[in-house]
Design a protein around this motif. Sequence first.
Motif, short mmCIF file in Angstrom:
data_model
loop_
_atom_site.label_atom_id
_atom_site.label_comp_id
_atom_site.label_asym_id
_atom_site.label_seq_id
_atom_site.Cartn_x
_atom_site.Cartn_y
_atom_site.Cartn_z
N ALA A 106 1.12 -1.44 -0.09
CA ALA A 106 -0.18 -0.03 -0.15
C ALA A 106 0.96 0.80 -0.26
CB ALA A 106 -0.71 0.07 1.48
N ASP A 107 0.58 2.21 -0.57
CA ASP A 107 0.96 3.62 0.43
C ASP A 107 1.33 3.50 0.49
OD1 ASP A 107 0.15 4.00 -2.63
OD2 ASP A 107 -1.10 5.50 -2.54
N GLY A 108 2.87 4.38 1.02
CA GLY A 108 3.57 4.87 2.07
C GLY A 108 4.38 3.46 2.70
N ASP A 109 3.76 2.28 2.84
CA ASP A 109 3.94 0.46 3.55
C ASP A 109 5.28 1.03 3.52
OD1 ASP A 109 1.98 -0.21 3.97
OD2 ASP A 109 1.69 -1.66 2.79
N ALA A 110 6.54 0.78 4.19
CA ALA A 110 8.24 0.63 4.39
C ALA A 110 8.41 -0.73 4.15
CB ALA A 110 8.40 0.31 6.16
N PHE A 111 8.99 -1.33 3.86
CA PHE A 111 10.31 -2.79 3.63
C PHE A 111 11.31 -2.65 3.78
CE2 PHE A 111 12.45 -5.44 0.37
CZ PHE A 111 11.47 -6.52 1.21
N ARG A 112 12.06 -3.90 4.65
CA ARG A 112 13.33 -3.91 4.28
C ARG A 112 13.99 -5.43 4.14
NH1 ARG A 112 12.42 0.64 6.46
NH2 ARG A 112 12.73 1.98 8.22
N PRO A 113 14.99 -5.18 3.15
CA PRO A 113 14.98 -6.24 2.60
C PRO A 113 15.08 -7.34 3.76
CG PRO A 113 16.28 -4.92 1.83
CD PRO A 113 15.60 -3.93 3.04
N GLY A 114 16.19 -7.35 4.50
CA GLY A 114 16.01 -8.14 5.96
C GLY A 114 14.86 -8.97 6.17
N TRP A 115 14.08 -8.71 6.12
CA TRP A 115 12.90 -9.34 6.28
C TRP A 115 13.00 -10.59 5.28
CZ3 TRP A 115 8.59 -4.55 6.28
CH2 TRP A 115 8.72 -3.01 7.70
N LEU A 116 12.42 -10.40 3.72
CA LEU A 116 12.69 -11.59 3.09
C LEU A 116 13.88 -12.68 4.35
CD1 LEU A 116 13.84 -10.09 -0.05
CD2 LEU A 116 11.48 -10.39 1.06
N ALA A 117 15.04 -12.27 4.86
CA ALA A 117 15.77 -13.58 5.42
C ALA A 117 14.48 -14.99 6.12
CB ALA A 117 16.43 -12.36 6.31
N LEU A 118 13.31 -14.01 6.93
CA LEU A 118 12.35 -14.74 7.15
C LEU A 118 11.47 -15.84 6.07
CD1 LEU A 118 12.01 -16.55 10.24
CD2 LEU A 118 9.97 -14.50 10.05
N ALA A 119 10.83 -14.26 5.67
CA ALA A 119 10.15 -15.07 4.59
C ALA A 119 10.21 -16.41 3.59
CB ALA A 119 9.63 -13.66 4.05
N LEU A 120 11.26 -15.60 2.68
CA LEU A 120 11.80 -16.64 1.78
C LEU A 120 12.01 -18.36 2.11
CD1 LEU A 120 14.38 -14.30 -0.68
CD2 LEU A 120 11.73 -14.83 -1.08
N PRO A 121 12.86 -18.42 3.02
CA PRO A 121 13.04 -19.81 3.53
C PRO A 121 11.02 -20.48 3.85
CG PRO A 121 14.27 -18.69 4.69
CD PRO A 121 13.90 -17.29 3.86
N ALA A 122 10.97 -19.70 4.62
CA ALA A 122 9.01 -20.02 5.02
C ALA A 122 8.71 -20.72 3.90
CB ALA A 122 8.37 -18.91 5.77
N LEU A 123 8.54 -19.97 2.94
CA LEU A 123 7.73 -19.96 1.63
C LEU A 123 8.48 -21.28 0.74
CD1 LEU A 123 7.65 -16.27 0.95
CD2 LEU A 123 5.41 -17.86 1.62
N LEU A 124 9.45 -21.17 0.33
CA LEU A 124 10.76 -22.20 -0.72
C LEU A 124 10.24 -23.50 0.92
CD1 LEU A 124 13.03 -19.94 -1.79
CD2 LEU A 124 11.06 -20.83 -3.42
N ASP A 125 10.72 -23.52 1.86
CA ASP A 125 10.87 -24.56 2.46
C ASP A 125 9.32 -25.50 2.53
OD1 ASP A 125 13.25 -25.09 3.38
OD2 ASP A 125 12.73 -23.75 5.35
N ALA A 126 8.60 -25.00 2.26
CA ALA A 126 7.21 -25.32 1.99
C ALA A 126 6.94 -26.44 0.76
CB ALA A 126 5.75 -24.61 2.49
N ALA A 173 7.38 -7.15 -4.28
CA ALA A 173 6.24 -8.41 -4.27
C ALA A 173 6.68 -9.51 -5.23
CB ALA A 173 5.61 -7.48 -4.69
N TYR A 174 6.99 -9.10 -5.98
CA TYR A 174 7.65 -10.40 -7.24
C TYR A 174 8.80 -11.46 -6.71
CZ TYR A 174 5.36 -6.93 -9.48
OH TYR A 174 4.84 -5.35 -10.28
N ILE A 175 9.15 -11.18 -5.96
CA ILE A 175 10.42 -11.93 -5.04
C ILE A 175 9.56 -13.10 -3.93
CG2 ILE A 175 12.34 -12.22 -3.40
CD1 ILE A 175 13.22 -11.01 -6.34
N LEU A 176 8.61 -12.62 -3.64
CA LEU A 176 7.82 -13.48 -3.20
C LEU A 176 6.73 -13.75 -3.94
CD1 LEU A 176 6.72 -10.25 0.07
CD2 LEU A 176 8.27 -12.61 0.15
N GLY A 177 6.26 -12.96 -4.76
CA GLY A 177 5.07 -14.40 -5.13
C GLY A 177 6.16 -14.90 -6.02
N LEU A 178 7.07 -15.12 -6.76
CA LEU A 178 8.14 -16.34 -6.65
C LEU A 178 8.40 -17.25 -5.70
CD1 LEU A 178 10.63 -14.65 -9.00
CD2 LEU A 178 7.97 -15.76 -9.92
#
Length: 209
Positions: A106-126, A173-178
Amino acid sequence: MRSYGQYCGLARSLEVVGDRWNLLIVRELLVGPARYRDLIAGLPGVATNLLADRLRDLESAGVVERRLTGAGSVVEYALTPWGAELREPIEGLIRWSTPLMARGPADGDAFRPGWLALALPALLDARVTEPPPVAIGIEVGDSPLRLSATPAGFAVTPKDGRPLDATLRAEPAYILGLAAGAIPLDDARTLGLIAIEGDETAVRAAFGH
């Protein structure tokens, strides 16, 4: 600590971690111990006095502990062994959020690349079982990351000098979608949503495409 007055495991758990910011503090500490200033940087929007209150509550509940580092001169916060058991439910929530994240920020949403350190393994391991040993650079913003895939699972760390099989550049968004399998890699390339440098087959193997 407020009580729901219910003899229920979910109610008791929410009494400990259900307040606003608590699970996001745990998210930061699942990546590793952090100083107070690091937590402030990783939690955009939190007031310093509220963060102090939440850390105090989590410490009293036995979820977080303080440690002295740097010859005892620096305080850092870390999860206790019990607190670290929150990894599984948090990773489940990350996977559950896939339809919500597909809407994009959404407009104004913050994002930190470091958050992918938890999200990517959670998504890929499944999704991806026994991936081949590959290393993929992930370039999102100004903090490049390294996604390591092994038959035992996935890990995301800051990019270092070790060789990479390929580098993937895209918006979060596209990294997470993949990673979630919500966006086919071929479609993402055709639409110009991602850029791959190096061995594309390594990216396909790591992301299960």
